[in-house]
Design an enzyme around this catalytic site. Structure first.
Site, PDB file in Angstrom:
ATOM      1  N   GLU A 130      12.236  -1.620 -11.051  1.00  0.00           N
ATOM      2  CA  GLU A 130      11.385  -1.447 -11.617  1.00  0.00           C
ATOM      3  C   GLU A 130      10.807  -2.467 -12.474  1.00  0.00           C
ATOM      4  OE1 GLU A 130       7.823  -1.315  -9.851  1.00  0.00           O
ATOM      5  OE2 GLU A 130       8.519   0.052  -8.912  1.00  0.00           O
ATOM      6  N   TYR A 177       1.729   0.403 -16.229  1.00  0.00           N
ATOM      7  CA  TYR A 177       2.698  -0.330 -14.985  1.00  0.00           C
ATOM      8  C   TYR A 177       3.762   0.953 -14.738  1.00  0.00           C
ATOM      9  CZ  TYR A 177       5.310  -2.371 -11.515  1.00  0.00           C
ATOM     10  OH  TYR A 177       6.531  -2.183 -10.393  1.00  0.00           O
ATOM     11  N   ASP A 222       0.325  -5.119 -11.203  1.00  0.00           N
ATOM     12  CA  ASP A 222       1.310  -5.747 -11.608  1.00  0.00           C
ATOM     13  C   ASP A 222       0.448  -7.134 -10.861  1.00  0.00           C
ATOM     14  OD1 ASP A 222       1.768  -5.786  -9.052  1.00  0.00           O
ATOM     15  OD2 ASP A 222       4.008  -5.821  -9.107  1.00  0.00           O
ATOM     16  N   CYS A 252      -3.094 -14.180   6.063  1.00  0.00           N
ATOM     17  CA  CYS A 252      -3.887 -13.449   6.482  1.00  0.00           C
ATOM     18  C   CYS A 252      -4.621 -13.554   7.279  1.00  0.00           C
ATOM     19  CB  CYS A 252      -5.071 -14.552   5.950  1.00  0.00           C
ATOM     20  SG  CYS A 252      -5.712 -14.755   4.265  1.00  0.00           S
TER      21      CYS A 252
END
Length: 454
Positions: free
Chosen positions: A100, A183, A201, A262
């Site tokens: 991370e 986060y 994030d 999309c």
């Protein structure tokens, strides 16, 4: 809920919901929408997620996992602990922490190689805590934003000292560790410990801004706060780690900043931004959350979107500050002179070739003669080295390096000193210069860099 909100600004194209109404609403999703989003996103994630070493996967990395979605979803529905137990066995919390931190400001594809090298060198928190600063910086070299490496190193020492080398599982305890903020704490708690903690994030902000048509830029504190609120509503209690990763994965691979896919998005029926692009044909007035910070952003917010890329609104970035540096590659008997940078600021504690800033009010560029005079004075004052006609000097020209907020124009010269010239300055392998700055003479092997044809 959103449907009960009274819009306070009407526009010919969209209906703007004020910041006050948007941020004060108890719930921003309607009916069973949260459950639908969770199921759709987890089903997509199980078949489309990338194979990554910090997820406990085996090579090849970076490709889709192709696991039967129904198997995991069914298992989680019957017994949520199954997924958690498998995850705990496969991925140590330390791996989640390192990945991370590395993935902040860096593409996943780039991180994979660095992560594998890092874990091989520092397989445990204890190994990292006991490592030298030089080894930590070396393993991070090339990833940039070196402050992250320093925080990881400091954080590992804190975990060993206060927690016996085991990362705590609660968000509050995690946030007390240097370098771990909201986060990262949410990521570790949910992914490594299956706690239903949200995370936000850049990818998540983009996904949620489009899902709810949030008209504000990604750095806007009200946008960030609203996205945390949305993420908190959405996080799955059964599979919080997988759900949080699925949100980030969606933003990284489908709901991208440009050219979003999309038609492949599992959440397209829940996407307000996509619906807005179709609104004119349907004779509907889209609902838009007005979190604009200025008139320019509000004007954009009032326009009906022709693409989901309207959200989040773009930030106008200031151009990077330009700086001129005179850099010197100084060699004597196969040894290179390196100086250590200050322990604060850009590239803190990194080793570099001697670099002197060039300041001129008239903004004139440094001539070769001026650059030579600068280094001659520097070597004489700090090392007692006096260059002369026997010094081999080569002008290597100008190199440019762009950081996130600075642009360095580097005028580079190479100086080959004879042993007689350099012997005084090379009397110690590592020493302190006047002012406390550390320096050393090293060969290419000691620098731990690979040489190429250049």
């Amino acid at each position: 809920c959103v449907s009960s909100m009274v819009s306070d600004i009407e526009d010919c194209g969209v209906t703007l919901v004020s910041k006050t109404l948007a941020c004060s609403a108890d719930k921003l999703f309607e009916g069973n929408q949260v459950k639908q989003i969770q199921l759709s996103l987890l089903k997509w994630y199980d078949v489309a997620r990338r194979r990554l070493p910090w997820r406990g996967d085996m090579p090849p990395f970076g490709v889709q996992d192709q696991v039967k979605a129904e198997v995991k979803i069914e298992s989680a529905a019957c017994n949520p602990a199954i997924v958690w137990q498998e995850q705990r066995q496969r991925v140590p919390p330390y791996f989640t922490w390192v990945s991370e931190i590395m993935c902040q400001q860096t593409r996943v594809e780039t991180v994979i190689e660095y992560f594998l090298r890092w874990i091989k060198k520092f397989p445990t928190i204890e190994a990292l805590a006991n490592a030298s600063e030089e080894d930590v910086n070396l393993m991070w070299s090339g990833l940039g934003y070196y402050r992250r490496a320093r925080f990881l190193h400091h954080g590992a020492k804190t975990v060993v000292e206060l927690h016996g080398g085991t990362l705590p599982s609660s968000v509050q305890e995690l946030k007390a560790i240097p370098g771990i903020g909201d986060y990262t704490a949410g990521a570790i708690a949910s992914i490594a410990y299956a706690k239903p903690a949200p995370l936000v994030d850049g990818n998540v902000i983009r996904v949620l801004s489009r899902m709810k048509a949030v008209a504000g830029n990604a750095k806007n504190k009200h946008v960030v706060t609203l996205c945390w609120k949305l993420a908190r509503e959405l996080v799955s209690a059964a599979r919080p780690g997988d759900f949080n990763q699925s949100l980030m994965e969606l933003g990284a691979t489908i709901c991208k900043p440009t050219n979003p896919k999309c038609s492949q998005c599992p959440l397209s029926i829940h996407c307000a931004a996509l619906a807005e692009t179709k609104a004119p044909k349907l004779m509907k007035k889209p609902l838009v959350f007005d979190l604009a910070e200025n008139d320019r952003e509000r004007a954009i917010a009032r326009q009906v979107a022709t693409s989901v890329t309207k959200y989040p609104l773009r930030v106008t970035k200031a151009p990077p500050k330009e700086e001129i540096w005179c850099v010197y590659v100084i060699v004597c008997e196969g040894k290179y002179l390196l100086l250590k940078r200050p322990n604060l600021g850009l590239l803190a504690n990194q080793w570099e070739f001697p670099s002197l800033p060039w300041f001129r009010e008239d903004q004139a560029l440094p001539s070769y003669a001026c650059r030579q005079a600068l280094i001659n004075k520097f070597l004489d004052e700090n090392f007692g080295i006096k260059t002369n006609i026997n010094t081999v000097r080569v002008d290597l020209g100008v190199k440019e390096h762009v950081f996130s907020h600075r642009k360095h124009q580097m005028y580079v010269e190479k100086l080959q000193l004879s042993f007689k010239e350099g012997s005084h300055g090379m009397s110690l392998a590592r020493m302190q210069m006047d002012g406390g700055k550390e320096c050393c003479w090293v060969d290419v092997v000691e620098m731990k860099v690979s040489t190429g044809d250049s």
